[in-house]
Write a protein that holds these residues in place. Structure first.
Motif, PDB file in Angstrom:
ATOM      1  N   LEU A   1      -8.989   6.099   0.812  1.00 42.45           N
ATOM      2  CA  LEU A   1      -9.809   4.889   0.682  1.00 42.45           C
ATOM      3  C   LEU A   1      -8.969   3.705   0.216  1.00 42.45           C
ATOM      4  N   HIS A   2      -8.059   3.947  -0.729  1.00 43.70           N
ATOM      5  CA  HIS A   2      -7.185   2.873  -1.218  1.00 43.70           C
ATOM      6  C   HIS A   2      -6.403   2.251  -0.067  1.00 43.70           C
ATOM      7  N   THR A   3      -5.810   3.084   0.765  1.00 43.53           N
ATOM      8  CA  THR A   3      -5.049   2.560   1.909  1.00 43.53           C
ATOM      9  C   THR A   3      -5.960   1.801   2.861  1.00 43.53           C
ATOM     10  N   PHE A   4      -7.140   2.356   3.112  1.00 49.10           N
ATOM     11  CA  PHE A   4      -8.063   1.700   4.039  1.00 49.10           C
ATOM     12  C   PHE A   4      -8.448   0.311   3.543  1.00 49.10           C
ATOM     13  N   VAL A   5      -8.869   0.191   2.277  1.00 46.79           N
ATOM     14  CA  VAL A   5      -9.350  -1.107   1.782  1.00 46.79           C
ATOM     15  C   VAL A   5      -8.216  -2.054   1.422  1.00 46.79           C
TER      16      VAL A   5
ATOM     17  N   ALA B   1       0.844  -1.203   0.000  1.00 43.93           N
ATOM     18  CA  ALA B   1       0.000   0.000   0.000  1.00 43.93           C
ATOM     19  C   ALA B   1       0.877   1.249   0.000  1.00 43.93           C
ATOM     20  N   HIS B   2       1.955   1.210   0.777  1.00 42.71           N
ATOM     21  CA  HIS B   2       2.880   2.343   0.820  1.00 42.71           C
ATOM     22  C   HIS B   2       3.574   2.525  -0.532  1.00 42.71           C
TER      23      HIS B   2
ATOM     24  N   PHE C   1      -8.081   3.120  -6.746  1.00 39.97           N
ATOM     25  CA  PHE C   1      -6.881   3.365  -7.545  1.00 39.97           C
ATOM     26  C   PHE C   1      -7.218   4.128  -8.823  1.00 39.97           C
ATOM     27  N   PHE C   2      -8.243   3.677  -9.542  1.00 36.60           N
ATOM     28  CA  PHE C   2      -8.556   4.285 -10.832  1.00 36.60           C
ATOM     29  C   PHE C   2      -9.161   5.681 -10.704  1.00 36.60           C
TER      30      PHE C   2
ATOM     31  N   THR D   1      -7.538  12.876  -3.188  1.00 34.49           N
ATOM     32  CA  THR D   1      -7.197  12.697  -1.774  1.00 34.49           C
ATOM     33  C   THR D   1      -8.079  11.624  -1.140  1.00 34.49           C
ATOM     34  N   ALA D   2      -9.365  11.688  -1.380  1.00 33.81           N
ATOM     35  CA  ALA D   2     -10.280  10.679  -0.828  1.00 33.81           C
ATOM     36  C   ALA D   2      -9.970   9.295  -1.393  1.00 33.81           C
ATOM     37  N   ALA D   3      -9.660   9.226  -2.680  1.00 32.53           N
ATOM     38  CA  ALA D   3      -9.355   7.937  -3.306  1.00 32.53           C
ATOM     39  C   ALA D   3      -8.108   7.312  -2.697  1.00 32.53           C
TER      40      ALA D   3
END
Length: 149
Positions: free
Chosen positions: A111-115, A70-71, A130-131, A106-108
Motif C-alpha cells: 500500500l505504501h508503494t501504491f499511494v 519509495a524504493h 508506513f506506521f 506485507t500489505a502495508a
C-alpha cells in the motif's frame, strides 16, 4: 516448547518464507517502476544510459525521484523486517498472531508503494501505511528482546 525448524514442515517458517519472498519481489517491482518512469520521461542518471535514446541526464525529475524515494523507503524498512521477523519466528509465537503481523506488514508495504509511487494520494495515506509496517516490526523486535533477554 517446540524446536525451531527451518523447513516447510514448520508453519511459522513457511509463513516467513512466503512473506519474505513476496517482499523481495515487491522491492524488485519498484526497480521496474523506476526504470519505467525513466523511459517514459526520457531522463536517466547516467550519460551512457541516455545516449542514443534522445534522452537527457537529469537527477532531479520529480516523477522519477518519487519512485526512487519509495524504493529507498523499502530499503530502509524491508530488510529490518526480514531480520527481525526471522528472529521472531525463532521465539515460536502464536501462529495466528504471526500471520496477522506478517500480512499487515506485507500489505502495508504494498500500500505504501501504491499511494507513494503508483497513484500518489494525500497524507495520511502514506503515513498510515508506513506506521503500520513500522509498528509491526517494532512489536516483533520487542517480543524478540523479551524472549531472548
Amino acid at each position: 516448547m517446540s524446536s525451531f525448524s527451518l523447513s516447510a514442515d514448520n508453519p511459522l517458517f513457511a509463513l516467513y518464507a512466503v512473506h519474505a519472498t513476496l517482499l523481495v519481489f515487491k522491492m524488485f517491482l519498484v526497480v521496474v517502476l523506476t526504470a519505467r518512469q525513466r523511459f517514459a520521461k526520457k531522463v536517466f542518471a547516467n550519460p551512457e544510459d541516455a545516449k542514443g535514446r534522445s534522452a537527457k541526464v537529469k537527477l532531479d525529475d520529480p516523477d522519477v525521484e518519487r519512485v526512487r524515494r519509495a524504493h529507498l523507503n523499502d530499503l530502509e524498512n524491508i530488510p529490518a523486517f526480514l531480520f527481525v521477523s526471522f528472529l521472531y519466528v525463532a521465539t515460536n509465537p502464536n501462529l495466528a498472531l504471526a500471520t496477522t503481523l506478517f500480512r499487515a506488514f506485507t500489505a502495508a508495504r504494498i500500500l505504501h508503494t501504491f499511494v507513494y509511487a503508483v497513484k500518489p494520494l494525500p497524507q495520511p495515506a502514506r503515513g498510515l501505511a508506513f506506521f503500520v509496517g513500522l509498528g509491526t516490526t517494532i512489536y516483533m523486535a520487542v517480543q524478540v528482546l523479551i524472549h531472548f533477554w
